[in-house]
Design an enzyme around this catalytic site. Structure first.
Site, PDB file in Angstrom:
ATOM      1  N   PHE B  21       0.957  -1.243  -0.199  1.00 56.66           N
ATOM      2  CA  PHE B  21      -0.404   0.407   0.280  1.00 56.66           C
ATOM      3  C   PHE B  21       0.905   1.065  -0.162  1.00 56.66           C
ATOM      4  O   PHE B  21       0.160   2.286  -0.830  1.00 56.66           O
ATOM      5  CB  PHE B  21      -1.323  -0.155   1.122  1.00 56.66           C
ATOM      6  CG  PHE B  21      -2.235  -0.830   1.175  1.00 56.66           C
ATOM      7  CD1 PHE B  21      -3.295  -0.704  -0.052  1.00 56.66           C
ATOM      8  CD2 PHE B  21      -1.708  -2.629   1.801  1.00 56.66           C
ATOM      9  CE1 PHE B  21      -4.323  -1.507   0.472  1.00 56.66           C
ATOM     10  CE2 PHE B  21      -3.003  -2.930   1.539  1.00 56.66           C
ATOM     11  CZ  PHE B  21      -4.147  -2.978   0.378  1.00 56.66           C
ATOM     12  N   GLY B  22       1.820   1.265   1.154  1.00 56.85           N
ATOM     13  CA  GLY B  22       2.400   2.782   1.094  1.00 56.85           C
ATOM     14  C   GLY B  22       3.415   2.673  -0.179  1.00 56.85           C
ATOM     15  O   GLY B  22       4.064   3.748  -0.642  1.00 56.85           O
ATOM     16  N   GLU B 177     -11.801 -12.415  12.016  1.00 57.79           N
ATOM     17  CA  GLU B 177     -12.632 -13.229  10.025  1.00 57.79           C
ATOM     18  C   GLU B 177     -12.483 -14.266   9.695  1.00 57.79           C
ATOM     19  O   GLU B 177     -12.880 -14.950   9.552  1.00 57.79           O
ATOM     20  CB  GLU B 177     -11.828 -11.900   9.163  1.00 57.79           C
ATOM     21  CG  GLU B 177     -12.245 -10.267   9.589  1.00 57.79           C
ATOM     22  CD  GLU B 177     -12.275  -8.740   8.672  1.00 57.79           C
ATOM     23  OE1 GLU B 177     -11.267  -9.838   7.940  1.00 57.79           O
ATOM     24  OE2 GLU B 177     -13.067  -8.208   8.904  1.00 57.79           O
ATOM     25  N   ASP B 311       3.813  -0.046   7.639  1.00 59.96           N
ATOM     26  CA  ASP B 311       4.363  -0.992   8.842  1.00 59.96           C
ATOM     27  C   ASP B 311       6.243  -0.825   9.394  1.00 59.96           C
ATOM     28  O   ASP B 311       5.900  -1.193  10.160  1.00 59.96           O
ATOM     29  CB  ASP B 311       3.921  -2.284   8.710  1.00 59.96           C
ATOM     30  CG  ASP B 311       2.237  -2.761   8.186  1.00 59.96           C
ATOM     31  OD1 ASP B 311       1.922  -1.729   8.043  1.00 59.96           O
ATOM     32  OD2 ASP B 311       2.331  -3.744   7.973  1.00 59.96           O
TER      33      ASP B 311
END
Lengths: 446, 446
Positions: B21-22, B177, B311
């Site tokens: 994502f980053g 989940e 992260d």
């Protein structure tokens, strides 16, 4: 070894080996009858083999052309599935031996299909990629994409070419459709993914020992398909026999006796198949190409209560002196008839002999281009291409698979794209080959 | 080792390690600017980690939550991708070392994300399954399905139970989940697939060392999620610390000091993550959990022209004394700001400090049930579940992925089904673990 635990139903037990087109039909037509069905397969899914080449060329997910076997037989009261590999059959005590135990049968149906035939060419078996299973298709996709990544970072021009070149051996439907799909990757996808590479240097070679491509089709269709391939830039070598594949070089002999050599690290072998058989079967029963000699009721000659259907069965007749073609419709029709014949036998009725209804043949060669033959009907081009797509989508099992293949095809069509170009496994080539070799060495490969 | 061949553009070179994502955000916001972007990742695809658990539980294809990186950057004039594993960084000569060669940088962005933290518990690392990558999710799916096949054929009742039991350690979103998805498999899918098994015997245990599940959420949402899990039949063990996992038995200590033992061959460890770092970084810069100490501009402390986002970065402040939560929105926001700050720096402007905009948290616990918190807004149940689905589908990259995830979810919803229950790889457990261990031993795991 112990027996495999299966429910004890006290009705005749029909053991089916293989969940391909033939095996599934036998099981389906015995639904909730007075027989116990035990289906054995090495995988827990059915593979829709005609579309494997699209998995290999990043057009479809593997999951959309495979279907869980247990799900297919949901609600059957007389059905048991076992995920196992068969090693041997002992007709004298009506038992099969598998990797998870033994199993007795009253009737045995061998529906193990076929696997790649390397005709004893060891270097080709060790270094080329076959395309008969989902795992092989995924490995091929990963190899191809990894080779492009490698081509980018090498400064050795010869090596770069060999990483980008493809040699497909065998111009049956797999070889032809694969050649078409690779040419489209070359034209629409790879130049965008690898702008640093001169993708024009990528060459797709299709090598065929016979005089024409798609020999199962009429000569006119075959010629049309050849034109399509040539327009896409595929180098087609007819009457050319591959001699060896060593040191990343394919050597082949052309009709005029010349020996040509093509540098490639992507060699796909689809030049032949052979039946999947295992120990315990009388050698006289095994015909050319490892197929089992069956009579017109699909009974294996000389072995009581053992039947074979589909690719692994050779039903010799005047019309088919070498047995029927090794294609899905034969397996499906034989499977259906065999189930009905078994039920007839139980009822004391006579079995009906097999008659093949030829459903025709087809192949697609890239966007908007296909050849289709059904009886006297022949079609080429766009209309044939729609027929091809329709027939393949409708033949897939399950609504989910149909919908997902449809979306992918629509997406690929509109966007000139192949969305699945992911390298999910990063095996090196050696490991891949070791594994394949190991699989081939097993007594049976379902 | 030689340098990796990349285009020579004669403009500052920004090397980004990691296509999560980053990393993607940094690259996207430098599109066609006066910098050369070189993105390096071990995989040729971006992984949408929040849905990995659905791949593991046969609800989604792996291909629908992964996206080819090259395709994302189609048409960028200043972008180069290299499929490689970084081993070391040498800030003194501004070079990184990878498995395919060295590469110099003007600016280095470390966006390597995180991997599973086993906190030094070797037996757990060797025997349990983590869930941070596509390969791990596929391995988990195959392990689970293979264990059910094994449960069918064993006559040892204790062994059968251990093959059917699941222990999930860590009650963050992944554990919760996953527990919900497994309970639904147990309720709707497995009884039909395995009518011979008494699926009620399958137990799902969720073990959490802290006092409540989903600690990132408000206590009320957390309690609601706990109620949902209990209604689904999940055994939740709060304040319980796992001590060991040997001989297919999990041993754990409950809050009252008792030691409990659960037999299971399906142990999923999602109890912690740690930053993915590599050699060459000053030890003082590495904080708790292997995160790199960065200032408010994401500059790694004490190393010139090296940045870290997501992260792997720990930006310590009064509000976040241990750094920001290790979630996608932090990585996305830091990546965007960093790209803009780099451009500001080139223009001689001042960089802006990072401010985190909390987008809220959510988790789904089976059909029609989810908890969602966005600022002061809280929702539970059916409406929250629709929000959860909408946010996840919209966050996926690419129309094809969105459409395919949507169809799968619709299919699963209407049919109470999970269509992808295929065992495509048949590794034995030992091989799987050997491979994973080998990966973990590599200096960096992107």
């Amino acid at each position: 070894m112990d027996n495999i635990a299966v429910p004890d139903l006290n009705i005749p037990r029909v053991v089916i080996i293989g969940g391909g087109f033939g095996g599934l039909q036998v099981a389906k037509h015995l639904k909730n009858k007075e027989v116990q069905i035990v289906l054995i397969d090495r995988n827990n899914y059915h593979t829709f083999q005609p579309l494997l080449y699209q998995v290999a060329t990043a057009g479809l997910e593997a999951d959309s052309i495979a279907f869980p076997i247990r799900k297919l037989f949901k609600g059957y009261k007389n059905f048991t599935f076992r995920n196992a590999t068969v090693r041997k059959v002992s007709p004298e005590d009506k038992t099969i031996q598998t990797n998870i135990g033994n199993l007795t049968y009253d009737y045995l149906i061998i529906a193990t299909g076929s696997r790649t035939n390397f005709f004893g060419l060891e270097d080709i078996q060790n270094n080329s990629m076959p395309l008969k299973t989902v795992i092989q298709a995924l490995d091929l996709r990963h190899l191809m994409l990894q080779n492009f990544e490698k081509a980018l970072i090498t400064t050795d021009l010869k090596k770069r070419e060999s990483l980008m070149n493809f040699v497909l051996v065998g111009a049956g439907p797999t070889g032809v459709e694969m050649a078409g799909a690779l040419s489209e990757l070359k034209r629409y996808v790879l130049p965008q993914d690898y702008p640093e590479l001169d993708v024009r240097k990528m060459q797709v070679h299709l090598v065929e020992a016979g005089p024409r491509i798609l020999p199962a089709l009429n000569e006119k269709s075959s010629q049309k398909a050849l034109d399509y391939l040539k327009n896409l830039g595929v180098n087609v070598w007819l009457g050319t026999t591959v001699m060896s594949y060593e040191d990343k070089e394919v050597k082949a002999k052309t009709p005029d006796g010349q020996v040509i050599s093509i540098a490639t690290q992507n060699m796909i072998w689809s030049a032949g198949v052979q039946g999947n058989i295992f120990e315990g079967i009388n050698e006289e029963t095994i015909l050319r190409g490892n197929r089992l000699h069956v009579n017109q009721f699909n009974q294996v000659k000389g072995i009581k209560d053992v039947f074979a259907v589909g690719d692994v069965a050779a039903m010799i007749s005047d019309d088919f002196p070498r047995g029927h073609p090794m294609v899905a419709p034969v397996a499906i029709q034989q499977g259906q008839l065999l189930a009905k014949n078994l039920l007839r036998q139980f009822d004391g009725q006579e079995m009906k002999p097999f008659e093949y209804h030829d459903k025709g043949s087809m192949a697609t060669i890239g966007k908007n281009k296909a050849v289709v033959e059904v009886g006297k009907f022949r079609s080429q081009g766009l209309f044939a291409w729609f027929i091809w797509m329709f027939v393949h989508i409708m033949s897939l099992i399950g609504f989910r698979n149909k919908a997902i293949v449809f979306i992918n095809w629509l997406w690929n069509y509109v966007n000139y794209d192949r969305g699945i170009r992911l390298i999910i496994r990063s095996f090196d080539f050696k490991l891949r080959n070791d594994r394949r070799r190991k699989e081939d060495e097993e007594t049976v490969v379902i």
